[in-house]
Design a protein around this motif. Structure first.
Motif, short mmCIF file in Angstrom:
data_model
loop_
_atom_site.label_atom_id
_atom_site.label_comp_id
_atom_site.label_asym_id
_atom_site.label_seq_id
_atom_site.Cartn_x
_atom_site.Cartn_y
_atom_site.Cartn_z
N GLU A 427 0.83 -1.20 0.00
CA GLU A 427 0.00 0.00 0.00
C GLU A 427 0.87 1.26 0.00
O GLU A 427 0.52 2.27 -0.60
CB GLU A 427 -0.95 0.01 1.19
CG GLU A 427 -1.96 1.13 1.14
CD GLU A 427 -3.03 1.05 2.20
OE1 GLU A 427 -4.03 1.76 2.08
OE2 GLU A 427 -2.85 0.27 3.16
N CYS A 430 1.81 3.16 -3.16
CA CYS A 430 0.89 4.10 -3.81
C CYS A 430 1.49 5.50 -3.91
O CYS A 430 1.15 6.25 -4.82
CB CYS A 430 -0.43 4.17 -3.04
SG CYS A 430 -1.43 2.66 -3.15
N HIS A 493 -3.39 2.52 -9.89
CA HIS A 493 -4.00 3.51 -9.00
C HIS A 493 -5.11 4.22 -9.76
O HIS A 493 -4.92 4.62 -10.92
CB HIS A 493 -2.96 4.53 -8.52
CG HIS A 493 -3.38 5.33 -7.33
ND1 HIS A 493 -4.36 6.31 -7.40
CD2 HIS A 493 -2.99 5.30 -6.02
CE1 HIS A 493 -4.55 6.85 -6.20
NE2 HIS A 493 -3.72 6.26 -5.35
N GLN A 520 -8.14 -0.54 -3.02
CA GLN A 520 -7.42 -0.12 -4.22
C GLN A 520 -8.39 0.34 -5.31
O GLN A 520 -8.41 1.51 -5.68
CB GLN A 520 -6.55 -1.26 -4.76
CG GLN A 520 -5.68 -0.84 -5.94
CD GLN A 520 -5.07 -2.01 -6.68
OE1 GLN A 520 -5.61 -3.11 -6.68
NE2 GLN A 520 -3.94 -1.77 -7.33
N ARG A 523 -10.49 2.99 -4.08
CA ARG A 523 -9.69 3.98 -3.34
C ARG A 523 -10.14 5.40 -3.68
O ARG A 523 -10.36 5.74 -4.84
CB ARG A 523 -8.21 3.81 -3.69
CG ARG A 523 -7.26 4.42 -2.68
CD ARG A 523 -5.83 4.02 -2.99
NE ARG A 523 -4.92 4.35 -1.91
CZ ARG A 523 -4.71 3.61 -0.84
NH1 ARG A 523 -5.36 2.47 -0.69
NH2 ARG A 523 -3.85 3.97 0.10
#
Length: 781
Positions: A427, A430, A493, A520, A523
């Motif tokens: 994570e 990102c 992303h 994700q 997100r």
């Protein structure tokens, strides 16, 4: 008279009157050389100086912290004389200022041997030397005799490890000593900035010392366990040795030395477990220093070693403290993508289990039985006989294979700890936009028997041709695209994708019931707003909220933010919580202030968010428009989490009056934030699959639930409830209904679970037995 000349007079002449525009000066027009001379004058200003003089001093020091001043030869000499003055008047001076002035001298280096000798003689008379590296560098400027005296004094009664360190530093050139003085620490609770460690990690002599020192420490703990050295609680190492070992460890960790994992297996148990049944530790202080080093430069092996020791240490308070410290370690490891994804296989193979996709499996015989450790979402231990699964541990195994049972249970804990660490590290990618070689990713992540359970449920982008990225979800797409081993692969992303592609991935996850290890596809993304373009260097997006302070403080720590504790004491009224992103190149600051008591609870008020970029080793405030979009989005996502979870608007039982009640009423049913919008999108996909689908609709900020007694509006941000037709408030204190966990959610979200829990309860409102809820419903109806 120019600005620099006016400020110089103000720093040297207390009676000099500044013009109004100079009282809060903008030092950007001042040259780097002028700033160096001003800093020398500012350093001589004492604590009892007039207010106007002190204000200018602070302005100069602030400008110097954001720039790299340069010094004329005269300013260099004046800086050393100012250090002597500071020592004589105040008993201490920062020697690195003098060394830094020489490093950035604009002309021939001046002779500073006399003030250097005075400084060394002053410090050698002290019981404690606060900057030993810098002192050796200054002693070298004073001549060989002074350097020998400094070495002799600093090596006295400090132990062999520190004596070795002093000898190494003394044998270096003045320029090399200056470089190493950057990691000089007055105490071990404060770590220098990363550039200082990087310079030290490039120095062969210090790197060699680092290995000798750490191996000597492990040898000493081995000797204590063997009884060759008498055991004394927390006395295995002196304070100075602990500081030196911490510095040596950071250098080795930064270099990711291959000999470290074996050393951890010796050193950590040696400092954490007494050789007797005592609950004390050979060196609790060194254990904590190791964890602080891991907060700066973690590796997976060190994190695993710390977690292993945490389960075995006997002291009651140490595990709790380690848990707090490990939260920051996990956040730091997530930022260190070059080593974070390294994961041992621990003897696991990849195999199908009960018709499911291949998972990591370890099988161990135990007489007529077989132990099976399988890694799906997490690691689990089961037992079989003749291929048939058994409910628990067979009695013969408990009796005859006690050590094996203990070993496998510890293995399960270790694997689960590694999966948690890997999840945090993935994570964390990102914000750093970490890229990996496709061949390595295929074998060491997607094909790894332990990592695959996480990696295959995430969306990845593979560069199949220059500039052409193809997104893939391995759990749904069994055939990975063809690409060369050196092709790039990175985590997908939503910020880099078109809205239609994001919606498609969200639909696929919901249809296939794939639960991602972290949010994700759903997100939240945070883009710069027109208001933030106007404020330029700060955001008020999450300002003016009232939060439960203890709850927010815990969240700050859990997400790897650094913040001082606030409270009704001097200096406790406000703070800037901060966290670094993008491998330490960016820093975000979240301002908040202590507000008041609410019964036994504490309230805080939120304020601005600002960003800083690291420039030449110092932080420089940066306009929001210049912050990389991924860094901005991920930082604001954290702040949204802090406010959303801890705001009193999310407290259904809030009854206090005054301004707090006004805020609660305004915010409890306000427009949705990005996190609430993501919740709304998830509900839009989940609701049609639920048995209460015909009783629920989404309408703007609310989930509308039609019960038999009333119709209810559940706010998608706060989860608070209004009843139609007159929007009467319905208070339901959160309580999870049995069976709520059976509803598939594509990501973990406590607020989404709470909303669904309330929806199930209210859709069957005739079955509610809680009188406090029924009274409110009947009154509203």
């Amino acid at each position: 008279m120019g600005l620099a000349a006016r400020l110089m007079r103000a720093l040297n002449e207390p009676e000099f009157a500044l013009e109004d525009e100079d009282r809060h000066p903008d030092l950007s027009p001042v040259s780097d050389e002028e700033l160096g001379s001003l800093l020398v004058a500012a350093y001589r200003v004492g604590a009892s100086a007039p207010h106007a003089m002190t204000r200018i001093r602070f302005a100069v020091e602030d400008a110097a912290s954001r720039r790299r001043p340069r010094y004329t030869p005269d300013a260099c000499r004046a800086m050393f004389e100012a250090l002597v003055h500071k020592c004589q008047e105040h008993g201490w001076a920062d020697l690195t200022l003098g060394l830094g002035a020489l490093e950035r001298c604009t002309g021939p280096l001046p002779d500073v041997s006399e003030p250097s000798r005075t400084l060394v003689e002053f410090w050698l008379e002290k019981d404690t030397v606060r900057q030993p590296y810098a002192l050796l560098a200054v002693a070298g400027l004073a001549g060989d005799g002074t350097l020998r005296a400094a070495v002799e004094r600093l090596s006295r009664d400090v132990g062999s490890i520190v004596a070795d360190e002093i000898a190494v530093i003394a044998g270096l050139s003045p320029a090399e000593q200056k470089l190493l003085s950057g990691i000089d620490r007055e105490h071990r609770f404060v770590s220098p900035l990363a550039p200082a460690w990087r310079r030290s990690a490039d120095h062969p002599a210090y790197v060699a010392f680092a290995r000798r020192a750490l191996e000597a420490a492990a040898d000493r703990t081995d000797a204590i366990r063997a009884g060759e050295i008498p055991y004394r609680a927390d006395k295995a190492f002196t304070d100075r040795e602990i500081t030196s070992l911490g510095q040596a460890l950071r250098v080795a960790l930064l270099r990711d030395e291959p000999w470290l994992p074996e050393l951890f297996d010796r050193l950590l148990p040696g400092i954490a477990l007494a050789p007797t049944p005592a609950k004390t530790l050979p060196s609790q202080a060194l254990l904590y220093e190791v964890v602080r080093a891991a907060q700066d430069y973690p590796t997976p092996e060190l994190v695993t070693a710390i977690r292993t020791v945490r389960r075995t240490v006997r002291h009651a308070g140490v595990p709790k403290q380690l848990d707090k410290m490990l939260k920051k370690v996990d956040a730091a490891l997530a930022e260190r993508a070059d080593v974070a994804l390294r994961l041992p296989r621990l003897g696991f193979d990849t195999a199908p289990v009960s018709g499911s996709a291949a998972v990591g499996v370890l099988r161990r015989p135990a007489g007529d039985y077989q132990a099976v450790v399988a890694v799906t979402d997490t690691a689990t231990l089961t037992w079989q006989k003749d291929g048939r699964p058994l409910r628990g541990v067979p009695a013969p195994v408990r009796r005859d294979h006690t050590a094996l049972v203990k070993e496998l249970r510890e293995l399960v804990k270790r694997v689960n700890a590694q999966l948690v660490t890997l999840t945090r590290a993935l994570e964390g990618g990102c914000t750093v936009d970490a890229v990996h070689p496709y061949g390595w990713w295929r074998t060491e992540l997607a094909g790894h028997p332990l990592a695959r359970t996480l990696v295959r449920r995430l969306i990845w982008e593979i560069e199949v041709a220059p500039g052409e990225w193809r997104a893939v979800l391995p759990e749904a797409d069994q055939h990975l695209p063809d690409a060369p081993d050196d092709a790039s692969v990175r985590l997908w992303h939503p910020l880099r994708s078109e809205p239609a592609a994001v919606r498609a991935w969200r639909d696929l996850l919901t249809e296939r019931r794939i639960r991602q290890p972290f949010k994700q596809a759903f997100r939240e993304i945070y883009l710069l707003t027109p208001a933030e373009e106007q404020t330029r260097v700060y955001s008020n997006r999450f300002a003016a909220h009232l939060v439960h302070y203890r709850r927010m403080f815990a969240l700050l720590r859990a997400r790897g933010w650094t913040s001082d504790r606030l409270g009704p004491w001097d200096g406790g009224d406000g703070d800037e919580a901060e966290r670094t992103f993008a491998a330490g190149e960016w820093r975000v600051r979240f301002f908040h202030t202590w507000a008041d008591w609410a019964g036994d609870d504490e309230l805080a008020s939120t304020d601005q968010v600002r960003f800083d970029r690291r420039v030449e080793g110092a932080w420089r405030e940066t306009p929001l428009a210049d912050v990389p979009p991924l860094v901005f989005s991920e930082a604001m996502r954290d702040v949204d989490l802090f406010v959303g979870v801890s705001s009193i608007a999310s407290d259904p039982d809030w009854t206090d009056g005054g301004p707090e009640r006004t805020y609660w009423e305004r915010t409890s049913f306000a427009e949705l934030t990005e996190s609430a919008e993501a919740r709304r999108e998830a509900l839009a996909r989940i609701l049609p699959r639920l048995k209460l689908a015909d009783r629920c609709t989404l309408d703007g900020r609310f989930l509308i639930v039609r019960g038999d007694l009333c119709t209810y509006k559940i706010h998608l941000g706060s989860a608070n409830i209004l009843m139609e037709p007159d929007d009467a408030y319905l208070c339901i204190v959160p309580a999870r209904r049995p069976g709520d966990g059976k509803v598939f959610l594509p990501f973990e979200d406590d607020r989404l679970s709470l909303i669904l829990s309330k929806a199930f309860l209210l859709a069957a409102d005739t079955e509610i037995a809680d009188e406090s809820i029924l009274i409110q419903i009947k009154r509203g109806a």
